[in-house]
Structure formats: C-alpha cells, structure tokens
Enzyme design. Structure first.
Site, PDB file in Angstrom:
ATOM      1  N   HIS A  11       0.452  61.349   6.171  1.00  0.00           N
ATOM      2  CA  HIS A  11       1.562  61.770   5.312  1.00  0.00           C
ATOM      3  C   HIS A  11       2.824  62.104   6.094  1.00  0.00           C
ATOM      4  O   HIS A  11       3.817  62.511   5.486  1.00  0.00           O
ATOM      5  CB  HIS A  11       1.117  62.980   4.485  1.00  0.00           C
ATOM      6  CG  HIS A  11       0.859  64.179   5.364  1.00  0.00           C
ATOM      7  ND1 HIS A  11      -0.180  64.223   6.272  1.00  0.00           N
ATOM      8  CD2 HIS A  11       1.530  65.346   5.512  1.00  0.00           C
ATOM      9  CE1 HIS A  11      -0.138  65.366   6.926  1.00  0.00           C
ATOM     10  NE2 HIS A  11       0.891  66.065   6.489  1.00  0.00           N
ATOM     11  N   ASP A  12       2.788  61.979   7.412  1.00  0.00           N
ATOM     12  CA  ASP A  12       3.979  62.250   8.224  1.00  0.00           C
ATOM     13  C   ASP A  12       4.553  60.994   8.874  1.00  0.00           C
ATOM     14  O   ASP A  12       5.567  61.069   9.566  1.00  0.00           O
ATOM     15  CB  ASP A  12       3.624  63.241   9.354  1.00  0.00           C
ATOM     16  CG  ASP A  12       3.272  64.631   8.839  1.00  0.00           C
ATOM     17  OD1 ASP A  12       3.826  65.046   7.805  1.00  0.00           O
ATOM     18  OD2 ASP A  12       2.449  65.309   9.474  1.00  0.00           O
TER      19      ASP A  12
ATOM     20  N   ASP B 136      -3.122  61.466 -11.327  1.00  0.00           N
ATOM     21  CA  ASP B 136      -2.610  62.541 -12.185  1.00  0.00           C
ATOM     22  C   ASP B 136      -3.485  62.645 -13.443  1.00  0.00           C
ATOM     23  O   ASP B 136      -3.435  61.782 -14.307  1.00  0.00           O
ATOM     24  CB  ASP B 136      -1.151  62.209 -12.546  1.00  0.00           C
ATOM     25  CG  ASP B 136      -0.557  63.204 -13.530  1.00  0.00           C
ATOM     26  OD1 ASP B 136      -1.204  64.240 -13.784  1.00  0.00           O
ATOM     27  OD2 ASP B 136       0.551  62.931 -14.026  1.00  0.00           O
TER      28      ASP B 136
ATOM     29  N   ASN C  12      -3.470  65.274 -15.714  1.00  0.00           N
ATOM     30  CA  ASN C  12      -2.915  65.961 -16.892  1.00  0.00           C
ATOM     31  C   ASN C  12      -1.550  65.434 -17.318  1.00  0.00           C
ATOM     32  O   ASN C  12      -0.902  65.996 -18.197  1.00  0.00           O
ATOM     33  CB  ASN C  12      -2.857  67.478 -16.655  1.00  0.00           C
ATOM     34  CG  ASN C  12      -1.876  67.845 -15.543  1.00  0.00           C
ATOM     35  OD1 ASN C  12      -1.258  66.965 -14.945  1.00  0.00           O
ATOM     36  ND2 ASN C  12      -1.720  69.122 -15.275  1.00  0.00           N
TER      37      ASN C  12
ATOM     38  N   GLU D 165      -4.571  69.322  14.126  1.00  0.00           N
ATOM     39  CA  GLU D 165      -3.380  68.479  14.285  1.00  0.00           C
ATOM     40  C   GLU D 165      -2.644  68.981  15.521  1.00  0.00           C
ATOM     41  O   GLU D 165      -1.953  69.995  15.480  1.00  0.00           O
ATOM     42  CB  GLU D 165      -2.456  68.568  13.072  1.00  0.00           C
ATOM     43  CG  GLU D 165      -1.240  67.663  13.226  1.00  0.00           C
ATOM     44  CD  GLU D 165       0.005  68.151  12.494  1.00  0.00           C
ATOM     45  OE1 GLU D 165       0.913  67.346  12.282  1.00  0.00           O
ATOM     46  OE2 GLU D 165       0.086  69.346  12.151  1.00  0.00           O
TER      47      GLU D 165
ATOM     48  N   ASP E 197      -3.475  72.597  10.547  1.00  0.00           N
ATOM     49  CA  ASP E 197      -2.084  72.178  10.663  1.00  0.00           C
ATOM     50  C   ASP E 197      -1.443  72.826  11.899  1.00  0.00           C
ATOM     51  O   ASP E 197      -1.549  74.046  12.080  1.00  0.00           O
ATOM     52  CB  ASP E 197      -1.371  72.650   9.383  1.00  0.00           C
ATOM     53  CG  ASP E 197       0.009  72.072   9.215  1.00  0.00           C
ATOM     54  OD1 ASP E 197       0.119  70.845   9.085  1.00  0.00           O
ATOM     55  OD2 ASP E 197       0.983  72.859   9.205  1.00  0.00           O
TER      56      ASP E 197
ATOM     57  N   ASP F 173      -3.586  65.635  -9.213  1.00  0.00           N
ATOM     58  CA  ASP F 173      -4.292  66.909  -9.342  1.00  0.00           C
ATOM     59  C   ASP F 173      -5.789  66.715  -9.101  1.00  0.00           C
ATOM     60  O   ASP F 173      -6.262  65.591  -8.902  1.00  0.00           O
ATOM     61  CB  ASP F 173      -4.021  67.539 -10.723  1.00  0.00           C
ATOM     62  CG  ASP F 173      -4.209  66.536 -11.851  1.00  0.00           C
ATOM     63  OD1 ASP F 173      -5.172  65.748 -11.777  1.00  0.00           O
ATOM     64  OD2 ASP F 173      -3.391  66.523 -12.797  1.00  0.00           O
TER      65      ASP F 173
ATOM     66  N   ASP G  28      -7.084  71.374   4.243  1.00  0.00           N
ATOM     67  CA  ASP G  28      -5.968  71.489   5.182  1.00  0.00           C
ATOM     68  C   ASP G  28      -5.617  72.968   5.306  1.00  0.00           C
ATOM     69  O   ASP G  28      -5.256  73.596   4.309  1.00  0.00           O
ATOM     70  CB  ASP G  28      -4.779  70.708   4.586  1.00  0.00           C
ATOM     71  CG  ASP G  28      -3.847  70.158   5.632  1.00  0.00           C
ATOM     72  OD1 ASP G  28      -3.624  70.849   6.635  1.00  0.00           O
ATOM     73  OD2 ASP G  28      -3.336  69.036   5.433  1.00  0.00           O
TER      74      ASP G  28
ATOM     75  N   ASP H 297       1.470  65.250 -15.815  1.00  0.00           N
ATOM     76  CA  ASP H 297       2.740  65.933 -15.519  1.00  0.00           C
ATOM     77  C   ASP H 297       3.496  65.263 -14.375  1.00  0.00           C
ATOM     78  O   ASP H 297       4.479  65.788 -13.877  1.00  0.00           O
ATOM     79  CB  ASP H 297       2.493  67.421 -15.200  1.00  0.00           C
ATOM     80  CG  ASP H 297       1.649  67.604 -13.935  1.00  0.00           C
ATOM     81  OD1 ASP H 297       1.169  66.593 -13.363  1.00  0.00           O
ATOM     82  OD2 ASP H 297       1.482  68.758 -13.494  1.00  0.00           O
TER      83      ASP H 297
END
Ligand code: GLC
Length: 529
Positions: free
Chosen positions: A319-320, A22, A24, A254, A195, A30, A99, A26
């Site tokens: 990520h799945d 990160d 910035n 994918e 995807d 990013d 992606d 928040d």
C-alpha cells in the site's frame, strides 16, 4: 509438507481493507465485505491475511493514525464482525495478521489528548515533548516538531503532525502497548505486522541528525538518532516472549529505511520472526527491472539472511508502493506482471501478495486536486503519493467493479471492464490462473518453499536460478528479452527435466537437457540428478 509452518511456508495476502470489498454500501471496504470474499481467497490458495489497520481513525494517514488500538472502526464493522472474520478465516485454514501501528498514535487518541492537555498531565511523558526543536524532519515533509500553543512546547511526529510519536521509554507506555498485543492475542489473532517498528525509540538526548545529500528534507539526513536505537532489542525480547506464550504466533516488522543487514539484526529466535527488506525497490521513485540488477539484489539478500539464519520475506507491491504490474510494463500486457509474480512466489522467503496483484491491477492516476495521500499533496508532481495503488478491488465488470453499490472513496481503475477477478477466473491464460497455478505448485513442491537458492549462469537478458533440496531441485528461468532464448545447465548440476509451469500456455516446452524460453516467458522445470 507435513512440517508446514504457516508463516514460513505459506503465502500471506495483504488486504487493504478499505479498498477490498464494501459490504454495507458506503463506498469503503469493511469486514463483512471481506468475509464475503473469503472463499475467493481460499481458492486462490493463500495461507494468511494481513489486514491494514482496522482501528478507529480520523484518517489523517488512512488508518495509520490510530485513535483506539483495541477497537474496530465502525465504518469497517464491529468487534463481533472481527470475531466472525477470525472464525470464518480459521475454518478455511487462513490465519489473520493485524497491522500494529505503535510508533505513533492519532492526535485524537485519548492518550495524546490527555498528554497535550497540560504540562503536568499524568500522561505528559507518554509522548515526546521538547522546549526546543532539533533538526529532525518528518518523513511526510517539514520539521518533525509541531508547536503546541496551549502548553508552549513542541511534540515530535515522524509522519504527519496528526501522528504524534509515543514515548516508548516510559514504562507505562510500554506496558500499555504490550496490553494491546495481549488484547488481540486473546481474541485469537495469529500475528502482527509492526508498522515502522525500528523508529519506536529515539535518542534519549534528542541529538541532531548529521546531514547528507538528498532530495527531500527527510532524505538529507542520516537517520542516526531518530531510529534504530539499541533500546529496541530488549523490547523485542519481551514482545517475542509474549507471542511465544501462545502457539504459532508470528511477528513481521516493517523496517523503515531497510537494508538486508539492518533487517536481519532485528530478527531471530528471541526477536522478530521476520522483517521486510524491500529488495526490489531502490527508492520511492526508482524500480529497476533487469536481470542483472535483480540477480544482484537477490544475491545480496541471500548472503545476509543465510549468514544470520533468518527467513526472508518477499514483497513486490504494497500500500506504499506503485504496483509491480504497472512499474514493469506500460499498457495492459501482463507478461512482466507474470515475471514479477514468479519472482514473488519462487524466491526463498515468505511471499506477501498485495490485493489485486493476482489480477495485475494497475495504479489509478489522479489529478492534483483528487489526491488524498498527505505526502502526495506535499510533493506533487515529483511524487504523487500512494493513492494510486489503493484503488478498489476489481471483482467484475458491473458498476464500481463489484466493489461497492455506490461511488467508492477512490476511483476504480478504468480498465475494470477488461481486468477483473470474474474475467480472469474464466480465462486459463490469465494472470489470475497463472498465480493460482504457481501457488499450488509451490504448495506441492517443497524445493520451491524450503530449498536453497543458487544462481545459474544464463545468457544475456535471462535470469535463472535453482531452488533445491538434496533430493529434488527445480529450475526457474525468466526471459526479460523480446527474443527467444535458451539455457543449458552444467551437467554437474543436473539434467533439465519436465516443465512444471510456464507463463505462456501452450509453450512448446523443452527438449531433454534444455530450457527454451519465448519472449518474456517464465518457466519452472524439474532438474534431475
Ligand atoms: C508505514 C505504513 C505507511 C504509513 C506510515 C506511517 O510506513 O506502511 O502506510 O503511512 O507507516 O504510519
């Protein structure tokens, strides 16, 4: 290797951008944060980054619901930041893979807003509308059809209802989507991960799917009509021609509900370069871990990919999926994680390394009310969703693990004071050091990259295989057992030589002609003729 081809011979690292770094403050990762970590990635030795979606998104499915394909979500940065990322990555010899989420858009995408505005809209047929729902189910639960009260029809969504499926049969949609690829190619992007590409086309008559036994509604159907339609092939040819009009561009698909046979059918010189076949997962819930099952899965993929002349990919985590380190071990011991890492990096195929896999990050566990992921909300507690594998990267032992100055969007795993890049970088015996050594051994050993795969007979509990070129072979042996084991090689195959790498620093190595394995040890040894 002077004929090095980055997407075939290199290692691709998946960055789930919102959880990586990160810049910035928040609480969301990013692009500037990612740029600040490029030196780390370069030292790790990877060749390319696949970025999970960075486009503007209302986050119904955390970026996989895209509201504008040709822009960067302001929370992640600007197109200027993206250009800087490309330049900085390229300067370090790192390629960038985006992606592409093109089976569906967000319901907030201007195309869908226009499509749903009225039945006569110029973009009505950019999505799939019907007066009557068929029996198709959404992968994330419930019917795949959502009633739109304003226009009195149903629209199709194979995932959440905020992700309407686009109608690839419309020539205008096809042209607009190919323009998106062109937009990024012109900016200098090196490749694309597609995807759920094999669901782009649906049966023209929207016929019902046949039923079968299964757990969730989606699993209780044969997906005969809602994916894998023949119209995909001419589209892949057009896409490949577009990619080939630029030098060294890459596509990896994918494959949804993948098998090796299905996967290779979409790959080839005039189709995709590669596609995932997810050989080491059986379902969303079952991940066997024993040498005979793994050997069987490797053999199945080897025979299918070899026969088709298609280059495989290897995935242990993404990520799945629950992270491999936690799938195969309890607690903090990394012996199984080292074995999974060795499989990832020593099998024939392009390895896809998921951020944090190199330090053995484990999944976080959340209480029901903390769950963010839509299928997790729907199916808890049978299935807790995918938040677990998406927690912030553990950089160091400072507050929020060095990921951010503020509380991140998902909690950091509580093991971060002990498990981080900083702590492992300083430890030659760590998983991170092992991963770095493996990547650099791969780079220096063409047999490990390009060599054929051949299984080797091994004692119970041991998985062993050769990777070889005529002039040089290496033996990879892994002991899944908790007792010492030893392996002999048929002299007709070769003589076991020097240890190139072991997962146990200070391993006693071998006597000539033998491979000695400690409990849960992986060794890679030279084999001479
Ligand atoms: C793919 C993505 C997954 C996403 C789904 C819908 O399977 O990997 O994260 O939820 O597509 O876009």
């Amino acid at each position: 290797m002077n004929d090095f081809l980055w997407w075939r011979d290199g290692v691709i690292y998946q960055v789930y951008v919102r959880s990586f770094a990160d810049g910035n403050g928040d609480g969301l990762g990013d692009l500037p944060g990612l740029i600040s970590r490029l030196d780390y990635l370069s030292d790790l030795g990877i060749d390319a980054l696949w970025l999970s979606p960075i486009y503007p998104s209302p986050d119904a499915d955390f970026g996989y619901d895209v509201a504008d394909h040709a822009a960067v979500d302001p929370r992640y940065g600007t197109l200027g930041d993206f250009d800087r990322l490309l330049a900085e990555a390229h300067r370090r010899g790192i390629r960038i893979v985006l992606d592409m989420v093109m089976n569906h858009t967000s319901d907030q995408h201007p195309w869908f807003r226009e499509s749903r505005s009225n039945r006569g809209s110029a973009r009505r047929d950019w999505y799939i509308w019907s007066d009557r729902p068929n029996n198709w189910k959404a992968a994330f639960g419930g019917s795949a059809w959502e009633h739109d009260a304003a226009t009195g029809q149903y629209y199709l969504h194979l995932f959440t209802r905020q992700q309407p499926d686009v109608n690839w049969r419309s020539p205008e949609v096809r042209a607009a989507q190919l323009d998106v690829f062109r937009f990024w190619l012109e900016r200098g992007v090196d490749g694309f991960r597609l995807d759920v590409y094999n669901a782009y086309f649906k049966d023209a008559g929207l016929r019902d799917n046949p039923r079968k036994a299964g757990l969730r509604g989606f699993d209780r159907q044969h997906h005969l009509h809602d994916m894998d339609q023949p119209e995909m092939m001419p589209l892949l040819r057009d896409l490949r021609a577009l990619l080939d009009s630029y030098p060294e561009r890459y596509s990896v698909g994918e494959t949804y509900l993948a098998t090796p046979a299905k996967t290779v059918s979409y790959c080839g010189p005039d189709k995709l370069h590669a596609a995932f076949s997810f050989d080491f997962t059986r379902s969303d819930l079952v991940y066997p871990w024993n040498p005979s099952w793994i050997a069987h899965r490797i053999a199945a993929r080897e025979s299918v990919f070899n026969a088709a002349g298609v280059w495989p990919t290897t995935v242990m985590s993404n990520h799945d999926l629950p992270r491999a380190a936690g799938r195969y071990s309890r607690g903090e011991d990394d012996a199984a994680a080292r074995m999974a890492m060795a499989l990832l990096l020593a099998l024939r195929g392009t390895p896809f390394l998921y951020y944090g896999e190199e330090i053995g990050m484990r999944d976080i566990s959340l209480r029901r009310r903390e769950i963010l992921d839509p299928p997790g909300k729907k199916y808890w507690p049978v299935y807790k969703g995918r938040d677990g594998c998406r927690s912030p990267m553990q950089w160091d032992d400072s507050e929020h693990a060095g990921f951010s100055r503020t509380a991140p969007w998902l909690p950091v795993h509580p093991d971060f004071p002990r498990r981080s890049v900083a702590s492992q970088a300083a430890d030659p015996g760590s998983l991170l050091s092992f991963t770095r050594s493996l990547i650099s051994l791969r780079r220096a050993t063409p047999a490990l990259v390009k060599g054929d795969y051949a299984p080797v007979a091994a004692p119970r509990g041991v998985l062993a295989f050769l990777r070889g070129l005529p002039q040089r072979k290496v033996l990879v042996a892994m002991n899944f057992g908790r007792r010492e084991a030893a392996l002999d090689l048929d002299p007709a195959v070769g003589m076991i030589g020097r240890v190139l790498l072991s997962s146990q620093p200070g391993s006693k190595g071998m006597e000539a002609g033998r491979c000695e394995l400690g409990p849960l040890e992986v060794v890679i040894q030279e084999v001479t003729a």
